[in-house]
Enzyme design. Structure first.
Site, PDB file in Angstrom:
ATOM      1  N   GLN A   1       0.832  -1.202   0.000  1.00 12.06           N
ATOM      2  CA  GLN A   1       0.000   0.000   0.000  1.00 12.06           C
ATOM      3  C   GLN A   1       0.868   1.255   0.000  1.00 12.06           C
ATOM      4  O   GLN A   1       2.083   1.189   0.200  1.00 12.06           O
ATOM      5  CB  GLN A   1      -0.925   0.007   1.214  1.00 12.06           C
TER       6      GLN A   1
ATOM      7  N   ASP B   1      -0.612 -12.580   6.112  1.00 12.70           N
ATOM      8  CA  ASP B   1      -2.020 -12.504   5.735  1.00 12.70           C
ATOM      9  C   ASP B   1      -2.846 -13.171   6.834  1.00 12.70           C
ATOM     10  O   ASP B   1      -2.664 -14.353   7.137  1.00 12.70           O
ATOM     11  CB  ASP B   1      -2.219 -13.227   4.399  1.00 12.70           C
ATOM     12  N   ALA B   2      -3.762 -12.412   7.439  1.00 12.56           N
ATOM     13  CA  ALA B   2      -4.559 -12.944   8.545  1.00 12.56           C
ATOM     14  C   ALA B   2      -5.358 -14.169   8.136  1.00 12.56           C
ATOM     15  O   ALA B   2      -5.607 -15.064   8.951  1.00 12.56           O
ATOM     16  CB  ALA B   2      -5.499 -11.860   9.076  1.00 12.56           C
TER      17      ALA B   2
ATOM     18  N   ASP C   1      -9.750  -4.996  13.166  1.00 15.25           N
ATOM     19  CA  ASP C   1      -9.628  -3.582  12.774  1.00 15.25           C
ATOM     20  C   ASP C   1      -9.008  -3.500  11.382  1.00 15.25           C
ATOM     21  O   ASP C   1      -7.869  -3.074  11.211  1.00 15.25           O
ATOM     22  CB  ASP C   1      -8.770  -2.835  13.806  1.00 15.25           C
TER      23      ASP C   1
ATOM     24  N   ASP D   1      -1.444   0.469  13.051  1.00 14.74           N
ATOM     25  CA  ASP D   1      -1.065   1.763  13.618  1.00 14.74           C
ATOM     26  C   ASP D   1      -0.907   1.708  15.134  1.00 14.74           C
ATOM     27  O   ASP D   1      -0.425   2.671  15.747  1.00 14.74           O
ATOM     28  CB  ASP D   1      -2.091   2.837  13.242  1.00 14.74           C
TER      29      ASP D   1
ATOM     30  N   ASP E   1      -0.738  -8.462  11.295  1.00 18.25           N
ATOM     31  CA  ASP E   1      -0.822  -7.427  10.257  1.00 18.25           C
ATOM     32  C   ASP E   1       0.053  -7.817   9.078  1.00 18.25           C
ATOM     33  O   ASP E   1       1.143  -8.385   9.261  1.00 18.25           O
ATOM     34  CB  ASP E   1      -0.389  -6.070  10.807  1.00 18.25           C
TER      35      ASP E   1
ATOM     36  N   HIS F   1     -11.593   4.232  18.146  1.00 19.26           N
ATOM     37  CA  HIS F   1     -10.923   3.093  18.768  1.00 19.26           C
ATOM     38  C   HIS F   1     -11.546   2.725  20.123  1.00 19.26           C
ATOM     39  O   HIS F   1     -11.515   1.552  20.509  1.00 19.26           O
ATOM     40  CB  HIS F   1      -9.424   3.362  18.902  1.00 19.26           C
TER      41      HIS F   1
END
Length: 625
Positions: free
Chosen positions: A319, A441-442, A462, A379, A398, A355
């Site tokens: 990204q 990759d989740a 999230d 983040d 993540d 959050h």
């Protein structure tokens, strides 16, 4: 180019052929040829002398050139589709549309190649044109997008228009339309020229051999297919790691080098060789200029799309991250915002609202808070709030290591002041010894957690909105069923579920998908000033629902200035008719892209940078025309 090969080819060029091939040339062309009394291309005659010793050199040059050009062609195809999908926004349709347009235009180019009388000269000019357009493509697209976005602001400033007045209409809308179609126009023109390469190389090869080559088509297409495969590998393993402008310029350099070598070897077949050499020299200067400043220019053009001042940008393998800051004044802290691929992810002035509502209800409804799993959230802001509950461990999964390291303050190119800002914002949560970070990759990593028989008291999902087909699987029934396997019996799962106002069908589908795997699911929402009305889904595995559990709690165990029991309970309330058409909304089954399609339908009007200006709302609560 090997000097021996160059000498052989140069000696070919200096030779003369009498033009009358009365002898039998069988054996001169190798195994894929059959003798003819004249060249198969009657529209052009060559001065090259076909002797057995040098034909292999010509074949090597032409087929290796075809292989390199095929790699360049595929990289251009991926590059245009990749960048266009970022600026237009509709990722799937843009990528497939661009590839389809380029394939069709390549076919038209192949048909049109027959009108080029001198294939040698045509090929030399073709590589110059492809290299120039390919190197400028990203810059042109970025310029059109920047102009379509900044012109309304410029007009508003020039005429001192009130902020409530939205400049749109004739010229502005035409400019936006031009910016929208520019990538596809570039793709069509570039594909048209790329499509000419194979027919021209095929003609050149038969002209050199002075006979019809039976397997000429198969030989050239073989080089083309192999080259395309190499191009795909270069794109995946190299181009995705560098700025898109750098990838475009590097590809143009390959076109330039092939064109120069081709011109050097076959210049005697070209009546306008001086013009070609000058054009190649000019192209070399342009490519050098773009290599030096192109990425900076594109970055500055991209920066015009942000309201605040961009202070840091990074292209990761997954990204494009951009951090902006705005000085508020009056002693207030700067507002720091994160954008991923041009889309706002959080703003520091209200991210705590988002959050808090993401994490607090799930943790409040859970029986224990010892082991917490977080999917996404690189983040560290969700982890920050979870650590307030004093868990024994937090496992974060993540995909993007570069993003996590940025919010750990560990990126090598991250300014020290910004690193301090980001780690202060998340309270250095990602460097806490209780936090275990898994990069991957989740969808795959959850299988490993299942095999290790891991169990978590709460799971916080999230993830970005399902605005890309790759994300859709992480909102699917299969993924939720896997999460259920690692959720403790009295645990709770909370899922970021997009906006119930802007993407109502997607929001409801996420809740129904959780429900479909046997989880007792409810949904709640609140207003986040940056995003508007935003929603989440919350589910329990056994026993009472999350709302019933929260209702029984007298005192909140962790103080939070922005949340209370009454506020949480109110968040579960929707308008009386909100779920009236719930039965018509589909569950997001794996492979069906249901949530992705709902999301695209809802946000399509505001997707991409052409809708960066928010729609104006009239007094009746409707969008102004």
């Amino acid at each position: 180019m090997p000097s021996a090969l160059n000498d052989n080819l140069s000696s070919n060029l200096s030779g003369n052929l009498s033009g009358n091939l009365s002898g039998n040339l069988s054996g001169n062309g190798g195994s894929d040829s059959e003798p003819l009394n004249k060249s198969s291309d009657s529209s052009f005659s060559t001065h090259l002398s076909p002797n057995k010793r040098n034909l292999a050199g010509h074949d090597f040059l032409l087929l290796s050139s075809m292989l390199i050009l095929a790699a360049c062609g595929l990289i251009y195809e991926y590059l245009l589709a990749h960048y266009a999908s970022r600026v237009i926004g509709a990722v799937e349709s843009t990528i497939y549309g661009m590839i389809g347009i380029m394939i069709v235009s390549m076919g038209l180019g192949a048909f049109s190649a027959k009108w080029i009388k001198n294939p040698f000269q045509g090929m030399a000019w073709l590589e110059i044109c492809i290299g120039l357009l390919g190197s400028f493509a990203v810059l042109i697209m970025a310029s059109m997008v920047a102009l379509s976005y900044t012109l309304p602001h410029w007009l508003a400033d020039m005429y001192d228009l009130h902020p409530s007045v939205y400049t749109s209409g004739g010229v502005i809308e035409s400019l936006k339309a031009a910016a929208f179609y520019t990538p596809f126009i570039i793709g069509f023109v570039l594909g048209f020229m790329i499509g000419m390469e194979i027919p021209l190389v095929a003609r050149i090869r038969e002209l050199i051999h002075r006979k019809h080559l039976v397997n000429n088509t198969g030989t050239i297409y073989g080089a083309d297919y192999i080259g395309a495969g190499i191009g795909a590998a270069i794109w995946v393993f190299f181009c995705l790691q560098i700025p898109v402008m750098t990838a475009a310029v590097a590809t143009a350099v390959a076109n330039l080098l092939v064109g120069v070598v081709f011109l050097k070897c076959y210049q005697k077949e070209m009546p306008h060789k001086l013009a070609l050499w000058l054009a190649n020299l000019l192209m070399g200067g342009v490519v050098l200029l773009l290599a030096s400043f192109g990425s900076q220019w594109v970055e500055k053009l991209n920066y015009t799309l942000f309201e605040d001042t961009p202070v840091y940008t990074k292209v990761t393998p997954y990204q494009h991250l951009t951090v902006t800051q705005r000085i508020v004044g009056h002693g207030l802290p700067e507002v720091t915002s994160l954008y991923i691929n041009g889309r706002l992810q959080f703003s520091s002035n209200d991210e705590h609202v988002y959050h808090s509502y993401l994490t607090y209800p799930a943790l409040l409804a859970s029986a224990r808070h010892d082991n917490i799993l977080v999917i996404g959230g690189g983040d560290g802001l969700a982890v920050r709030d979870i650590l307030n509950w004093n868990p024994q461990s937090v496992t974060l999964v993540d995909l993007d290591k570069d993003m996590v390291e940025m919010f750990q303050g560990k990126s090598a190119d991250l300014p020290e002041s910004l690193a301090k800002t980001l780690t202060t914002l998340n309270k250095n949560a990602l460097n806490n010894k209780k936090v275990n970070i898994i990069y991957g990759d989740a969808f795959i990593e959850i299988e490993r957690l299942i095999s290790e028989q891991k169990v978590f008291d709460s799971i916080i999902v999230d993830l970005p909105d399902p605005g890309h087909p790759d994300l859709n699987k992480l909102y699917s029934d299969l993924f939720y069923s896997r999460l259920k396997q690692v959720l403790s019996g009295d645990g709770v799962i909370a899922v970021q579920s997009t906006s119930p106002y802007h993407a109502k069908n997607a929001f409801i589908s996420i809740g129904k998908t959780l429900q479909s795997v046997g989880l007792n699911t409810e949904q709640y929402h609140t207003n986040v000033s940056t995003f508007g009305d935003w929603g989440w889904s919350i589910a329990t595995k056994y026993g009472q629902s999350a709302r019933q559990r929260i209702e029984q709690i007298d005192q909140l165990p962790v103080a939070d200035p922005l949340i209370s029991k009454e506020a949480i309970m109110a968040a579960f309330v929707f308008a009386p008719n909100f779920y009236n058409q719930k039965d018509m909304i589909k569950v997001n089954k794996i492979g069906e892209n249901t949530v992705y399609q709902y999301h695209q339908q809802a946000w399509s009007e505001f997707d991409g940078v052409f809708y960066s200006n928010p729609p104006q709302i009239n007094l009746n609560g409707q969008q102004a025309k």
